[in-house]
Design a protein around this motif. Sequence first.
Motif, short mmCIF file in Angstrom:
data_model
loop_
_atom_site.label_atom_id
_atom_site.label_comp_id
_atom_site.label_asym_id
_atom_site.label_seq_id
_atom_site.Cartn_x
_atom_site.Cartn_y
_atom_site.Cartn_z
N ARG A 169 5.11 10.66 2.14
CA ARG A 169 3.86 10.05 2.61
C ARG A 169 3.30 9.06 1.59
N LEU A 170 3.34 9.42 0.30
CA LEU A 170 2.88 8.46 -0.70
C LEU A 170 3.88 7.32 -0.85
N GLY A 171 5.17 7.64 -0.73
CA GLY A 171 6.19 6.59 -0.83
C GLY A 171 6.05 5.53 0.24
N GLY A 172 5.51 5.92 1.40
CA GLY A 172 5.31 4.94 2.47
C GLY A 172 4.28 3.89 2.13
N LEU A 173 3.46 4.17 1.09
CA LEU A 173 2.45 3.19 0.67
C LEU A 173 2.96 2.27 -0.44
N MET A 174 4.16 2.51 -0.93
CA MET A 174 4.69 1.71 -2.03
C MET A 174 5.35 0.45 -1.46
N LYS A 175 4.53 -0.56 -1.25
CA LYS A 175 4.98 -1.81 -0.63
C LYS A 175 5.03 -2.97 -1.60
N GLY A 176 4.69 -2.74 -2.87
CA GLY A 176 4.69 -3.82 -3.84
C GLY A 176 3.31 -4.07 -4.41
N GLY A 218 -0.09 -5.39 -5.48
CA GLY A 218 -1.02 -6.32 -4.86
C GLY A 218 -1.10 -6.21 -3.35
N THR A 219 -0.20 -5.44 -2.73
CA THR A 219 -0.25 -5.29 -1.28
C THR A 219 -1.41 -4.37 -0.89
N PRO A 220 -1.91 -4.50 0.33
CA PRO A 220 -2.99 -3.61 0.76
C PRO A 220 -2.61 -2.14 0.67
N GLU A 221 -1.32 -1.84 0.96
CA GLU A 221 -0.88 -0.44 0.92
C GLU A 221 -0.96 0.13 -0.50
N GLU A 222 -0.54 -0.64 -1.48
CA GLU A 222 -0.57 -0.11 -2.85
C GLU A 222 -1.99 -0.05 -3.41
N LYS A 223 -2.88 -0.88 -2.90
CA LYS A 223 -4.29 -0.74 -3.30
C LYS A 223 -4.84 0.59 -2.79
N ILE A 224 -4.43 0.95 -1.56
CA ILE A 224 -4.83 2.25 -1.02
C ILE A 224 -4.24 3.37 -1.86
#
Length: 782
Positions: free
Chosen positions: A619-626, A628-634
Motif C-alpha cells: 500500500r505504501l509502495g503504491g505511493l512511490m511514484k517519484g 515531487g509527484t502528488p503521490e509521494e507528497k502524500i
Amino acid sequence: MSRPKLSSATGTSFKIDIPDGWFTTISVVSRKTYNHLVVVKYEFSGFTRSAKIIDTYGVQNEVMKDSRSGEVTLGIIPQEDPQTISIDAYYSTVGSVKGVTLEADKYRSNRANIITNNKPATAPKEFPDYTSFLIFVEDEPATTKAGDPEYDDVIIAVNILKGFQQASPAPPLDTGSEALTQTGKDAIKEYLDQYTKPGGPGPVIPIPPDGNVPPPVRPPVSPELAALPVAILGAGGSGLYIAMILDTLGIKYEILEGSSRIGGRLYTHNFPTNQGKYQYYDVGAMRYPDTSFMQRTFDLARNRLGLKDKMLPYLRANDNAFLHFNGVTVTKALNKATPLKADIFNQGQSKDGPVPDQYIAQGSGVFWDEILGDLRKLFVDNPFDVAYAKLKELDGHTVTSYLTFVKKIPYSVIKWYETMESRTGLFDASLTETVLASLVFNDPRFEGKTIDWFCFDGGSEIIHKAMTDRIQNQPILNHRAIAIKETDNGQSVTVTFDLSGGPRQVAVSQIEKKYSNVISTISLGCLRLVNLDNIYVSNAQQSAIRQLSYTPSIKIGLQFKTPWWEKLGIVGGQSSTDRPIRDVVYPSYGPDSSHSGTPAFQKSNCMIASYNGMQDSQRLGGLMKGRGTPEEKILLDLVMRDLAVLHNYPLDKLWEQYEDYYPWDFYRDQFQLGAFCQFGPGQFKDTYPQLTQPASRQQRLHFAGDATSTFHGWVAGALNSGWRSVLGLLQNHPEINPKPSENIIDKFKNLWGPSEEWDPKDLAVHNFIAQQLTAINTQQKP
C-alpha cells in the motif's frame, strides 16, 4: 616447518616467499612531506596482482593508503599455493598523488635496511606463528645531514601470520541452521530417489554404487569455444562472490549488470542534501547475526575482505522505544511492566475490542513463546531426525491454517497475533518456514544464549565495494539481459543485452555476446522476463521460475537535522505500530561530527522511518511514484504524521527537523521485482531441486542467488548459492579448467571450504541426473 623468507633484496627492491595458508598485511608510513610510492606485487597460482600505496603531498609522518581501496592496511588472504610478494619503494619531490604520477625509474629510493622477526619458540600456543619484516627506506644519501638518523624516510611493515584462515572443523550448526540445511537435503534426496529407484515418475537412471558418476560425454569443444569467458549475470553479492571464486581458479569471466549500480541488495543510500560520514541508511541488507548459518558471510567480511574493524554492534532493542497500537502509545519498558490483563492497548472484548479477554490475559507474545515455542521444543525433547520429521508433518500448513484447524484459535485472535507480532498477511506463509526462521534466532537447545548482531561502518555497501576492488574484471553496467539462447549446436550460450537504460545514447541499443557458460544471479522475477525460448529450460524449471514467491518489502529513510529521538532516550532499537509505517528502525552507527548539529549526540541523524512488508508495504509502495509527484507528497506527509503520533512529538517541530527522504520498494524496482523468497506450503520441494540444476542441452545455464539456497533472504544464501553454482560448473564442464594437469575441483574445495548445504558427491549425482533427463527430453522434441 616452511616459513616466510626474504628471497632477494637489491637496493629498495625486495621479494618475500610466503608458504600456502599464511595471511599477510602490509602497512607503510611516509616520514617526509614529499610524495612516496610503494608498489606491491603478489603472485600465486600463475596470477599476478598489484597495489600502489601512496601518501599525500605535503604531509609528514603519514600512514600511506592503497590508491584503489583507500585502506591503510593492504591484506592478502591465504592461498592454497605459495605466494611471492615483491615490494619496490620510490619517491618524488614533485607531482600530484591522485593520479600516482611518480616517475618510478627516475625517483627510486636509494637504499634500505630490513629487520626480520620470527615468533619466539616460547610464545603461547594460542597465538599464531608469525614472521614480520620491517623495511626502513632512505631516499638519497645527499639529503642526510650529520647526526640525522638513516633509513627513516619510509617504514614498511610486513606481518605474516600462519593459521589465520586455516581449514578447521566447522562449529556445530545451531538448530535453525541444521533444520534449514536438512530441508534442502531432504528435497534433493526425494528428487534423486524419483530417478534412481524403481517406481518413480520417470526413467530409472543408474548410478554407480560408489556414487562417483562419470564425467559428461559430449562432442569435443573447439579451442575457440572452450576459451570463451563465463558470463555472470548480476553484480550483487552472489555475482561478485562467484567472480572472486573464478579469479582464484583462473577461469575467465565477465560480470554484466542490468542497472547502473553494483551491489544488488547490498544497497546503502547516502543522503546528498547534507552529506556526512553517517548520513546514510541501508536500503537492503542492514544487520548480520553471528550465527552458524552466517559462517560464509563472516568469513567473507572478516577474513577475505579484511572488514573486521568495520563491523559495529547492531543495537536491536531499546526499552525507551515505543509501541503504538489501537491509538495508544507506550514505551516498551512500560509495556513490559504492565500486567497483561490490564489490556494496555484496549484490544479485549471487555474494552470493546475484538479479542476474547482470556487471550488478552496471555499476551500476544504467546504466539512466538508458546505456540511456535512448542514446535521448537521438539528439537529439545527428541533426537534431531525425529523432531524434524514431526515438524515436516505440518508442511502443508500456513501459519493461519495451523492456528485455525490445529490449535483451534479464533480468527480475531490470529489477526491480533499477526498485527502485534508480525506483518499484515505474513501468516499466509508456510508454517514450517516460519518455525525454521524462528529457530535461527531462538535456539531452544541454547536457551539464554546471546547472539551478537553487527552492522557495517559505512553501510553494507562497503562489502560490495571491497569485493569489487578485489576482483580482476570490473562489472559492466547498464547491460540488461533480455534473451539467452544456445549457439554453436549447444556448445556456447549467447546473451542479448539491452543498453538503452544507460546514461548516454548509444548507436546500437542491443548487442549479443557469446560465452562458454552463463551463471544467472538475477532475481527469478527478472529472469521470468528474459526470453528463454531458444535455450532448453525444463518445464519444471520454468514452473519454478514462475511460481516461486517473493515477499514485498519497503523502506523509507529520513534524514533530520539532529537525531531528535535521542532526547527521548532512544539509541538504536526499533519502535512498532499498527499505523501504516509499522516499524521504525533507529541507527546503530555514529556520531557524525561532519554534519552540523550532531556532535553532541550518540548516533546518526538518519532513521528508517518505515520498514515493513507484505500488504502494508504494497500500500505504501503504491505511493512511490517519484520525487515531487502528488503521490509521494502524500506518502511523506503520512510518514511524518505517523512518526509524530508514535513518538508523541509535535508535528510542526518534526517538520522543522526534516531535511530529506528516500523511499524504496523492492517490488517496484525493475532490477529486483521482489525483496526475498518466502516459500509457501510444500513449495520448497518442488522448486529447490529444479533451480539447483543447470539448464540448456549441455548444462551451460546455471542459476544462483539466495532464492536457490536454503538460506534465502540472507547474504549467506547468496554466497552459498554462488559456491554451489561454481562447483556445478566445474563438475559439468571439466574442459573449462585452465590447467588440465591440476585437479580444479580439489583446488576449489581447498580454497573455498565446504558448504553446509551441499555434499559435493550429491551435487554431482544431481547434475548427472539433469544431464540424463535433458538428453532424453531433448531427443523427444520434434
